[in-house]
Structures are given as C-alpha cells and as structure tokens.
Design an enzyme around this catalytic site. Structure first.
Site, PDB file in Angstrom:
ATOM      1  N   TYR A 272      39.663  15.337  45.652  1.00  0.00           N
ATOM      2  CA  TYR A 272      41.000  14.799  45.934  1.00  0.00           C
ATOM      3  C   TYR A 272      41.720  15.666  46.972  1.00  0.00           C
ATOM      4  CZ  TYR A 272      46.011  13.947  45.051  1.00  0.00           C
ATOM      5  OH  TYR A 272      47.353  13.704  45.194  1.00  0.00           O
TER       6      TYR A 272
ATOM      7  N   LYS B  51      42.991  14.555  50.718  1.00  0.00           N
ATOM      8  CA  LYS B  51      44.401  14.620  51.109  1.00  0.00           C
ATOM      9  C   LYS B  51      44.569  15.520  52.345  1.00  0.00           C
ATOM     10  CE  LYS B  51      47.573  13.058  49.296  1.00  0.00           C
ATOM     11  NZ  LYS B  51      48.255  11.732  49.448  1.00  0.00           N
TER      12      LYS B  51
HETATM   13  N1  LIG Z   1      50.922  12.297  40.982  1.00  0.00           N
HETATM   14  C1  LIG Z   1      50.902  13.596  41.282  1.00  0.00           C
HETATM   15  O1  LIG Z   1      50.885  14.456  40.404  1.00  0.00           O
HETATM   16  C2  LIG Z   1      50.922  14.046  42.709  1.00  0.00           C
HETATM   17  C3  LIG Z   1      50.838  15.428  42.998  1.00  0.00           C
HETATM   18  C4  LIG Z   1      50.861  15.837  44.326  1.00  0.00           C
HETATM   19  C5  LIG Z   1      50.975  14.902  45.341  1.00  0.00           C
HETATM   20  N2  LIG Z   1      51.024  13.570  45.036  1.00  0.00           N
HETATM   21  C6  LIG Z   1      51.103  12.613  46.137  1.00  0.00           C
HETATM   22  O2  LIG Z   1      52.339  11.915  46.028  1.00  0.00           O
HETATM   23  C7  LIG Z   1      52.182  10.577  46.520  1.00  0.00           C
HETATM   24  C8  LIG Z   1      52.693   9.591  45.486  1.00  0.00           C
HETATM   25  O3  LIG Z   1      51.910   9.707  44.314  1.00  0.00           O
HETATM   26  P1  LIG Z   1      52.309   8.946  42.970  1.00  0.00           P
HETATM   27  O4  LIG Z   1      52.335   9.965  41.901  1.00  0.00           O
HETATM   28  O5  LIG Z   1      53.478   8.054  43.200  1.00  0.00           O
HETATM   29  O6  LIG Z   1      50.992   8.059  42.766  1.00  0.00           O
HETATM   30  P2  LIG Z   1      50.752   6.781  41.847  1.00  0.00           P
HETATM   31  O7  LIG Z   1      51.856   6.610  40.880  1.00  0.00           O
HETATM   32  O8  LIG Z   1      49.351   6.899  41.371  1.00  0.00           O
HETATM   33  O9  LIG Z   1      50.872   5.590  42.883  1.00  0.00           O
HETATM   34  C9  LIG Z   1      49.941   5.451  43.915  1.00  0.00           C
HETATM   35  C10 LIG Z   1      50.099   4.064  44.486  1.00  0.00           C
HETATM   36  O10 LIG Z   1      49.090   3.927  45.464  1.00  0.00           O
HETATM   37  C11 LIG Z   1      48.513   2.667  45.300  1.00  0.00           C
HETATM   38  N3  LIG Z   1      47.147   2.614  45.787  1.00  0.00           N
HETATM   39  C12 LIG Z   1      46.059   3.264  45.335  1.00  0.00           C
HETATM   40  N4  LIG Z   1      44.965   2.895  46.018  1.00  0.00           N
HETATM   41  C13 LIG Z   1      45.395   1.992  46.924  1.00  0.00           C
HETATM   42  C14 LIG Z   1      44.748   1.224  47.921  1.00  0.00           C
HETATM   43  N5  LIG Z   1      43.421   1.303  48.132  1.00  0.00           N
HETATM   44  N6  LIG Z   1      45.497   0.386  48.675  1.00  0.00           N
HETATM   45  C15 LIG Z   1      46.826   0.282  48.473  1.00  0.00           C
HETATM   46  N7  LIG Z   1      47.501   0.952  47.548  1.00  0.00           N
HETATM   47  C16 LIG Z   1      46.789   1.805  46.784  1.00  0.00           C
HETATM   48  C17 LIG Z   1      48.544   2.388  43.825  1.00  0.00           C
HETATM   49  O11 LIG Z   1      48.426   1.008  43.667  1.00  0.00           O
HETATM   50  P3  LIG Z   1      48.036   0.325  42.269  1.00  0.00           P
HETATM   51  O12 LIG Z   1      49.337   0.368  41.496  1.00  0.00           O
HETATM   52  O13 LIG Z   1      47.607  -1.019  42.655  1.00  0.00           O
HETATM   53  O14 LIG Z   1      46.943   1.187  41.678  1.00  0.00           O
HETATM   54  C18 LIG Z   1      49.895   2.943  43.462  1.00  0.00           C
HETATM   55  O15 LIG Z   1      50.906   1.983  43.626  1.00  0.00           O
HETATM   56  C19 LIG Z   1      50.709  10.439  46.872  1.00  0.00           C
HETATM   57  O16 LIG Z   1      50.529  10.690  48.230  1.00  0.00           O
HETATM   58  C20 LIG Z   1      50.040  11.542  46.064  1.00  0.00           C
HETATM   59  O17 LIG Z   1      48.827  11.965  46.642  1.00  0.00           O
HETATM   60  C21 LIG Z   1      51.029  13.126  43.751  1.00  0.00           C
END
Ligand SMILES: NC(=O)c1ccc[n+]([C@@H]2O[C@H](COP(=O)([O-])OP(=O)(O)OC[C@H]3O[C@@H](n4cnc5c(N)ncnc54)[C@H](OP(=O)(O)O)[C@@H]3O)[C@@H](O)[C@H]2O)c1
Length: 292
Positions: A125, A129
């Site tokens: 992952y 990223k």
């Molecule tokens: N979560 C964490 O702890 C964390 C930590 C550090 C950084 N981040 C970063 O913060 C950002 C937001 O994360 P988050 O926590 O909001 O993530 P999240 O709740 O998992 O949401 C990710 C979204 O991306 C969509 N997605 C996944 N694969 C896709 C694809 N192939 N095409 C289109 N959409 C797709 C998902 O759609 P579906 O609903 O259809 O699955 C979901 O709506 C991301 O860039 C992540 O890498 C997150």
C-alpha cells in the site's frame, strides 16, 4: 460558479469533502460507478465531461493488508490513477488535491517526520501511494498532496467503529502499543483542505504537505481514549484494554513504528492547524451518538 469534482463520493473523506465544499462552488461528487480508478478511460472522460476548476481526490485503494495480495489493482488505483488525474487536470488548468499516507515512511525516525525526510515504505500500500505522489508531482500541473494518517469518521470501516463494535462483545482487548501515530478525522482533513483552498493557492505552493490532527498516541492509547469518552450501553462496561507489541498481532502488511508527521510546513505556508486528536475524537463520538 466554479465546478469542483470530488472523487470517492462514498468514502470517509469523500463524504466530508462534500460537506466542507458545499458552499465553495458547484460540487460534482462521483463514485467508482462513474469514475473507476482502475479504468484510465473513465478518469479521462470524467474530467473532460465535468471540466472542474478544482479536483479533490478522496478515492484510493485503502485495504492495507489486502494490498499485499492485490498489488496490481492497488498500483492501478493508488499509483497510476492519480498520475492520469494529474495529467487531465494540467490539460484544463485545474488544481488537483490528492491525499497520501504516513505509510510512505518506514517508521524508524524517533521524532516527527517532515516532508524532506527520506521515504521507504514497508508495505505494498505504501509503495503504491508513493508511486501516486511521484506521478502527480511529475505531471507538471498545479497540485497539493496532503499526507495524512489513521483516518476515521462516523462512516465506513475504521478503528473507531471497530472498537465500538467489538467493545460490546468483549471483556478484555489486546491492542498494539508500539506503533505511534496521529488519529485524524476525515472531517478535520476536509475542513483544513477548504481553509487551504480559501487562502488562495499560488503556483509556488504546489508540493507535499503533512496534514494530521495534532498530538500522538498508540493504537492502544487510541482504544483506551475511545472507551474513556464513549458512553457505554446501559448496565455494561467497556472492555479493559491491554497493550501488546505488534509482534503479538501479526498482519499481512508490515506497519511503521513511528507514523507521527510534523505539520509545521502546512502551518507556516497556509496558517492551518488541525484540532488535537482527542478533541476530534470527542466531536466524532458526539456525531455518532446523535445519529444513534
Ligand atoms: N484510512 C486511513 O487510515 C488513511 C490513512 C492515511 C491516508 N489515507 C488516504 O486518505 C484518502 C482517503 O481515504 P479514506 O479513509 O476516505 O478511504 P475510504 O473510506 O476507504 O474511501 C476510499 C474511496 O475510494 C473509493 N475507491 C476505491 N477503489 C476505487 C476505484 N477503483 N475506483 C473508484 N473509487 C474507488 C472507494 O469506493 P467504494 O466505496 O466503492 O469502495 C471509497 O469511496 C486516501 O487517499 C487514503 O489513501 C487514508
């Protein structure tokens, strides 16, 4: 009115971005059915059709452990797709806001990571990223990349919701206490992003910034604080939380020991400070209680 495209409409961050930017322009929020990160053509056609002035990319492949066995899919979504998005943004002069992760670091530094520190991801992952960061940077358009950590919200799958669920079923929980980071709410991230945009982003501002809630804790400390602040069900107590080293909780993806990132660059460039993680937790618990 300027058009704002939000990707990942149903994700934790995507939902909060829609709230934070509701009054900032004409918001078009799309999910994977309209813009699939794994299909370059759907990214290109979404940007071409919507022609936004601002793109907020809340979409990503976020299943950290599953990425170990799906590296190609994770790379398409986290590495290649942001690059395509950045190219399309450059073609129409749009500003791209992209989010990255603390997992680009290996956790070996004893103090908070700065944007200039060397990256060395420990898992698939993190590598995907990092590839996304590099492709956005190389596309040559206007962009900001916000690296954040330990994201949670009242929606979706996250540590807070997992603790509240399993806390109702157990008397004792063993939680890792030797990985340290900054739990960050999607709402705080979205609001900070809005403040940055409202402050007026200049070409010279383009680059990578760390954006997390203030303070730090371990997963164990986070769990203890959740149970200290969340109201327990009537006649019940939350479980006792016992700290364990991560060697006693093996996961497919290796995680950094120290994930804490300095937000000094974000503050000095844009004057933005996110709330302390304990205050943000309180706010999220209040929202969850309201909705219960
Ligand atoms: N979560 C964490 O702890 C964390 C930590 C550090 C950084 N981040 C970063 O913060 C950002 C937001 O994360 P988050 O926590 O909001 O993530 P999240 O709740 O998992 O949401 C990710 C979204 O991306 C969509 N997605 C996944 N694969 C896709 C694809 N192939 N095409 C289109 N959409 C797709 C998902 O759609 P579906 O609903 O259809 O699955 C979901 O709506 C991301 O860039 C992540 O890498 C997150």
């Amino acid at each position: 009115m300027r058009r704002i495209l939000i990707l990942g409409a149903q994700g934790q961050l995507g939902i909060e971005l829609q709230t934070a930017f509701a009054s900032a322009g004409e918001v078009v929020a799309v999910g994977r059915e309209y813009c699939d990160l794994a299909r370059p053509e759907s990214i290109r056609s979404a940007v071409t059709a919507i022609r936004p002035a601002l793109i907020l990319n809340g979409a990503a492949y976020t299943a950290v452990d599953r990425a170990e066995t799906e590296p190609n899919l994770a790379m398409l979504a986290n590495g290649d797709a942001p690059g395509i998005l950045a190219e399309e943004a450059r073609k129409i002069g749009a500003l791209l806001i992209h989010y990255s992760t603390d997992y680009v670091f290996d956790g070996s530094k004893p103090s908070p990571w700065t944007e200039d520190d060397p990256v060395n991801p420990l898992n698939v992952y993190g590598r995907t990223k990092l590839a996304g960061e590099q492709k956005v940077t190389q596309a040559g358009g206007r962009y900001l990349i916000f690296r954040t950590s330990w994201v949670y919200s009242p929606h979706g799958t996250n540590f807070l919701r997992t603790m509240l669920r399993i806390g109702r079923e157990r008397e004792q929980l063993r939680v890792v206490n030797d990985q340290v980071g900054a739990p960050t709410t999607a709402a705080a991230l979205a609001r900070a992003t809005r403040t940055v945009i409202d402050s007026g982003v200049q070409d010279a501002d383009c680059g990578i910034y760390h954006m997390t809630c203030a303070g730090e804790t371990s997963w164990c400390g986070f769990a203890q604080e959740i149970y200290r602040r969340a109201p327990a069900a009537e006649g019940r107590k939350w479980p006792e939380v016992i700290g364990i080293p991560d060697t006693e909780y093996p996961t497919p993806a290796k995680r950094p020991k120290n994930s804490v990132m300095s937000n000094a660059k974000l503050h000095s460039r844009f004057g933005v400070t996110l709330p302390h993680w304990q205050d943000a937790l309180e706010e999220t618990l209040a929202e969850l209680c309201e909705g219960a």
